[in-house]
Design a protein around this motif. Structure first.
Motif, PDB file in Angstrom:
ATOM      1  N   ALA A  31       0.996  -1.262  -0.003  1.00 26.73           N
ATOM      2  CA  ALA A  31      -0.188   0.094   0.131  1.00 26.73           C
ATOM      3  C   ALA A  31       0.989   1.014   0.063  1.00 26.73           C
ATOM      4  N   ALA A  32       1.865   1.178   0.862  1.00 27.02           N
ATOM      5  CA  ALA A  32       2.940   2.289   0.752  1.00 27.02           C
ATOM      6  C   ALA A  32       3.648   2.823  -0.431  1.00 27.02           C
ATOM      7  N   ARG A  33       3.941   1.382  -1.131  1.00 27.09           N
ATOM      8  CA  ARG A  33       4.806   1.399  -2.271  1.00 27.09           C
ATOM      9  C   ARG A  33       3.641   2.230  -3.441  1.00 27.09           C
ATOM     10  N   PHE A  36       3.677   5.990  -2.655  1.00 26.81           N
ATOM     11  CA  PHE A  36       4.919   6.577  -3.211  1.00 26.81           C
ATOM     12  C   PHE A  36       5.153   6.454  -4.490  1.00 26.81           C
ATOM     13  N   TRP A  37       4.813   5.509  -5.179  1.00 26.19           N
ATOM     14  CA  TRP A  37       4.810   5.431  -6.538  1.00 26.19           C
ATOM     15  C   TRP A  37       3.944   6.443  -7.429  1.00 26.19           C
ATOM     16  N   GLU A  38       2.891   6.580  -6.896  1.00 23.85           N
ATOM     17  CA  GLU A  38       1.929   7.556  -7.492  1.00 23.85           C
ATOM     18  C   GLU A  38       2.352   8.974  -7.349  1.00 23.85           C
ATOM     19  N   HIS A  39       2.847   9.427  -6.029  1.00 25.13           N
ATOM     20  CA  HIS A  39       2.863  10.738  -5.598  1.00 25.13           C
ATOM     21  C   HIS A  39       4.206  10.989  -5.551  1.00 25.13           C
ATOM     22  N   GLY A  40       5.146  10.182  -5.429  1.00 22.53           N
ATOM     23  CA  GLY A  40       6.554  10.336  -5.060  1.00 22.53           C
ATOM     24  C   GLY A  40       6.667  10.667  -3.739  1.00 22.53           C
ATOM     25  N   SER A  45       2.214  12.513   1.982  1.00 17.49           N
ATOM     26  CA  SER A  45       2.435  12.524   3.470  1.00 17.49           C
ATOM     27  C   SER A  45       1.962  11.796   4.491  1.00 17.49           C
ATOM     28  N   ILE A  46       2.432  11.608   5.608  1.00 20.70           N
ATOM     29  CA  ILE A  46       1.971  10.428   6.642  1.00 20.70           C
ATOM     30  C   ILE A  46       0.707  10.289   6.578  1.00 20.70           C
ATOM     31  N   ALA A  47      -0.276  11.202   6.599  1.00 20.46           N
ATOM     32  CA  ALA A  47      -1.679  11.000   6.565  1.00 20.46           C
ATOM     33  C   ALA A  47      -2.108   9.915   5.295  1.00 20.46           C
ATOM     34  N   ASP A  48      -1.438  10.332   4.005  1.00 18.10           N
ATOM     35  CA  ASP A  48      -1.597   9.519   2.887  1.00 18.10           C
ATOM     36  C   ASP A  48      -1.322   8.223   3.266  1.00 18.10           C
ATOM     37  N   LEU A  49      -0.194   8.022   3.875  1.00 14.79           N
ATOM     38  CA  LEU A  49       0.384   6.522   3.719  1.00 14.79           C
ATOM     39  C   LEU A  49      -0.431   5.998   4.799  1.00 14.79           C
ATOM     40  N   THR A  50      -0.700   6.380   6.170  1.00  7.55           N
ATOM     41  CA  THR A  50      -1.329   5.642   6.835  1.00  7.55           C
ATOM     42  C   THR A  50      -2.589   5.392   6.487  1.00  7.55           C
TER      43      THR A  50
END
Length: 214
Positions: A31-33, A36-40, A45-50
């Motif tokens: 999910a984190a990949r 990062f893949w989409e947004h760099g 953000s941490i909020a997006d990642l979590t």
């Protein structure tokens, strides 16, 4: 006796509440990949990642230490992600031109797959970052450099095997192929189709063919 028992139960409940929630590491890394893949790196953000990983910020830091370390782990997960054509043709005992043709065709299919963000997570990752994230830029650059070295090594093996001419400049040809991969990644992000990238691959293979022994 009941008081002690109830007290122990209360303490056990508190301990359970204090533990970070259990999760499958590979699942949350995937999910984190994709974030990062989409947004760099800077754009995630941490909020997006979590939110994507389904965990709390506390669990993220407990499991992955920092956003930078999570990014490195996500890049490693990306490198282990199965491609449309399994295996690495550059490591197979086949003709050098055929090996690169298969590699590039596989890249074209992977970069345009609907199953994940477009392009290559490494080819165009972290080209620029905020100054405090320069370590990330250097890290991703080192991954791209490894790819160039792998290309150069395979070309040198082809020269030694007689697949390519002895006067072939392995370093410059490797950089040419690296630029093709990076260009395909950018074009896939911009909406290029699999068929359009496959047509580009044909031009790259024609260039490789020029280096076959006459």
């Amino acid at each position: 006796m009941n008081i002690v028992k109830n007290k122990n139960e209360l303490e056990g409940t508190r301990r359970k509440r204090g533990r970070p929630p259990a999760f499958d590491r590979e699942t949350v890394l995937a999910a984190a990949r994709d974030v990062f893949w989409e947004h760099g790196y800077d754009g995630s953000s941490i909020a997006d990642l979590t939110a994507s990983m389904g965990i709390t910020p506390q669990s993220l830091y407990a499991a992955f230490r920092s956003k930078a370390d999570l990014y490195r782990d996500a890049l490693d997960h990306y490198r282990r992600t199965p491609r449309p054509d399994p295996g690495n043709p550059l490591q197979e005992p086949i003709d050098t031109v055929a090996a690169f043709e298969r590699f590039l065709q596989n890249s074209a299919r992977s970069f345009t797959s609907p199953d994940h963000p477009k392009g290559c997570m490494i080819s165009t990752a972290a080209l620029t970052c905020a100054s405090e994230n320069e370590d990330i830029v250097y890290y991703v650059s080192s991954l791209r450099q490894r790819t160039l070295e792998a290309f150069k090594t395979r070309i040198e093996l082809g020269i030694h095997a007689g697949d390519l001419r002895a006067d072939t400049n392995a370093g410059s040809l490797a950089r040419f192929l690296g630029s093709i991969v990076q260009g395909m990644s950018v074009q896939a992000r911009d909406g290029a189709t699999t068929e359009e990238l496959m047509a580009l691959v044909k031009h790259a293979v024609n260039e490789l063919d020029r280096h076959r022994p006459r």
